[in-house]
Motif scaffolding. Structure first.
Motif, PDB file in Angstrom:
ATOM      1  N   GLU A   1       0.810  -1.218   0.000  1.00  0.00           N
ATOM      2  CA  GLU A   1       0.000   0.000   0.000  1.00  0.00           C
ATOM      3  C   GLU A   1       0.847   1.273   0.000  1.00  0.00           C
ATOM      4  O   GLU A   1       0.536   2.230  -0.714  1.00  0.00           O
ATOM      5  N   VAL A   2       1.923   1.292   0.789  1.00  0.00           N
ATOM      6  CA  VAL A   2       2.674   2.554   0.912  1.00  0.00           C
ATOM      7  C   VAL A   2       3.731   2.728  -0.176  1.00  0.00           C
ATOM      8  O   VAL A   2       4.053   3.867  -0.547  1.00  0.00           O
ATOM      9  N   PHE A   3       4.267   1.620  -0.703  1.00  0.00           N
ATOM     10  CA  PHE A   3       5.293   1.735  -1.742  1.00  0.00           C
ATOM     11  C   PHE A   3       4.770   1.438  -3.141  1.00  0.00           C
ATOM     12  O   PHE A   3       5.475   1.669  -4.124  1.00  0.00           O
ATOM     13  N   GLY A   4       3.541   0.916  -3.211  1.00  0.00           N
ATOM     14  CA  GLY A   4       2.924   0.731  -4.512  1.00  0.00           C
ATOM     15  C   GLY A   4       2.739  -0.717  -4.918  1.00  0.00           C
ATOM     16  O   GLY A   4       3.656  -1.534  -4.784  1.00  0.00           O
ATOM     17  N   ASP A   5       1.551  -1.024  -5.418  1.00  0.00           N
ATOM     18  CA  ASP A   5       1.240  -2.348  -5.950  1.00  0.00           C
ATOM     19  C   ASP A   5       1.988  -2.524  -7.274  1.00  0.00           C
ATOM     20  O   ASP A   5       1.917  -1.665  -8.157  1.00  0.00           O
ATOM     21  N   LYS A   6       2.686  -3.637  -7.413  1.00  0.00           N
ATOM     22  CA  LYS A   6       3.485  -3.881  -8.617  1.00  0.00           C
ATOM     23  C   LYS A   6       2.668  -4.456  -9.771  1.00  0.00           C
ATOM     24  O   LYS A   6       3.204  -4.720 -10.841  1.00  0.00           O
ATOM     25  N   GLY A   7       1.366  -4.694  -9.548  1.00  0.00           N
ATOM     26  CA  GLY A   7       0.500  -5.098 -10.640  1.00  0.00           C
ATOM     27  C   GLY A   7       0.156  -6.565 -10.711  1.00  0.00           C
ATOM     28  O   GLY A   7      -0.769  -6.956 -11.413  1.00  0.00           O
ATOM     29  N   SER A   8       0.910  -7.395  -9.975  1.00  0.00           N
ATOM     30  CA  SER A   8       0.608  -8.826  -9.942  1.00  0.00           C
ATOM     31  C   SER A   8       1.137  -9.397  -8.639  1.00  0.00           C
ATOM     32  O   SER A   8       2.039  -8.828  -8.010  1.00  0.00           O
ATOM     33  N   GLU A   9       0.588 -10.560  -8.240  1.00  0.00           N
ATOM     34  CA  GLU A   9       1.051 -11.199  -7.003  1.00  0.00           C
ATOM     35  C   GLU A   9       2.523 -11.595  -7.121  1.00  0.00           C
ATOM     36  O   GLU A   9       3.294 -11.449  -6.180  1.00  0.00           O
ATOM     37  N   LYS A  10       2.916 -12.075  -8.283  1.00  0.00           N
ATOM     38  CA  LYS A  10       4.313 -12.472  -8.492  1.00  0.00           C
ATOM     39  C   LYS A  10       5.245 -11.282  -8.332  1.00  0.00           C
ATOM     40  O   LYS A  10       6.287 -11.369  -7.669  1.00  0.00           O
ATOM     41  N   ALA A  11       4.877 -10.164  -8.926  1.00  0.00           N
ATOM     42  CA  ALA A  11       5.720  -8.971  -8.834  1.00  0.00           C
ATOM     43  C   ALA A  11       5.755  -8.429  -7.403  1.00  0.00           C
ATOM     44  O   ALA A  11       6.800  -7.971  -6.937  1.00  0.00           O
ATOM     45  N   ASN A  12       4.632  -8.489  -6.699  1.00  0.00           N
ATOM     46  CA  ASN A  12       4.610  -8.033  -5.307  1.00  0.00           C
ATOM     47  C   ASN A  12       5.477  -8.917  -4.423  1.00  0.00           C
ATOM     48  O   ASN A  12       6.174  -8.417  -3.529  1.00  0.00           O
ATOM     49  N   ARG A  13       5.433 -10.221  -4.651  1.00  0.00           N
ATOM     50  CA  ARG A  13       6.293 -11.126  -3.873  1.00  0.00           C
ATOM     51  C   ARG A  13       7.765 -10.801  -4.102  1.00  0.00           C
ATOM     52  O   ARG A  13       8.568 -10.795  -3.165  1.00  0.00           O
ATOM     53  N   LYS A  14       8.114 -10.561  -5.328  1.00  0.00           N
ATOM     54  CA  LYS A  14       9.511 -10.244  -5.642  1.00  0.00           C
ATOM     55  C   LYS A  14       9.966  -8.973  -4.931  1.00  0.00           C
ATOM     56  O   LYS A  14      11.097  -8.877  -4.449  1.00  0.00           O
ATOM     57  N   ALA A  15       9.071  -8.000  -4.846  1.00  0.00           N
ATOM     58  CA  ALA A  15       9.432  -6.711  -4.259  1.00  0.00           C
ATOM     59  C   ALA A  15       9.359  -6.684  -2.738  1.00  0.00           C
ATOM     60  O   ALA A  15      10.165  -6.019  -2.091  1.00  0.00           O
TER      61      ALA A  15
END
Length: 221
Positions: free
Chosen positions: A175-189
């Protein structure tokens, strides 16, 4: 003041956490695994009974130092950060969004280590704000958007009262740094954090603060 973000990386051995884990274990001296980091004067930390519970006491007078644990935590396994805290002395008439006012009576924060890619380093600070409302998020005055401040407790919080907190750190990071657009991308970040720290600091304002922390626990629920 936020030079600590880079300096923390080589403090302790990095170990994975895979289940609900008490990182401080105050009754078993687990806090001894946390390393002090002094930046400008020394905030004093000690363990003792306070208002019917064991607590880590923090006293700061024109000082900035914290306790730091470098330990990798898998936020997909244990996303919830649980802690309790109490404040006896706040910092009135202080603009915590400014460099001169970047002091907090209590804060618990996490850091994602960007390694050599320093620009990928991110920190989320859960703070007890003396002057902001509860539930606000803002960029740190020194570090900008790479360090987010979140007022878990605000100016209306009662002094001398224990508060129990529970935050889903994984969701907060998204929420504070931004959704990366997919669950896979969020996990990576955002799946892993590398550093957890506690700090009560008053070096910019030159004031005094007295705070108490309970155990710091990561859990699956």
């Amino acid at each position: 003041m936020f030079r600590w973000i880079i300096l923390f990386f080589s403090i302790t051995v990095c170990l994975p956490v895979t289940a609900a884990t008490n990182l401080t274990s105050l009754n078993e001296k687990g806090i001894d695994n946390w390393k002090p980091k002094i930046f400008s004067g020394e905030s004093i930390y000690s363990i003792g009974e306070y208002k019917e519970r064991l607590a880590l006491k923090a006293l700061s007078h024109n000082a900035a130092s914290g306790l730091v644990l470098k330990q990798q935590i898998d936020l997909r396994a244990t996303p919830y950060l649980n802690w309790s805290w109490l404040v006896e002395k706040t910092l009135p008439q202080l603009n915590e969004r400014s460099k001169n006012g970047d002091d907090f009576v209590a804060r618990v924060y996490v850091v994602i280590d960007g390694g050599f890619l320093v620009w990928n380093t991110k920190s989320l600070n859960y703070v007890w704000s003396s002057n902001q409302d509860k539930g606000l998020v803002w960029d740190n005055a020194f570090a900008g958007s790479s360090v987010k401040m979140m007022s878990v407790r605000g100016k209306k919080a009662q002094k001398g009262q224990w508060y129990q907190e529970k935050r889903n750190v994984y969701q907060d990071l998204i929420e504070v740094f931004g959704d990366k657009g997919s669950e896979k991308a969020n996990r990576k970040a955002y799946q892993y954090i590398d550093i957890i720290a506690i700090m009560t600091d008053t070096d910019n304002s030159g004031k005094q603060a007295e705070s108490y922390y309970g155990d710091i626990i990561f859990s699956a629920k």
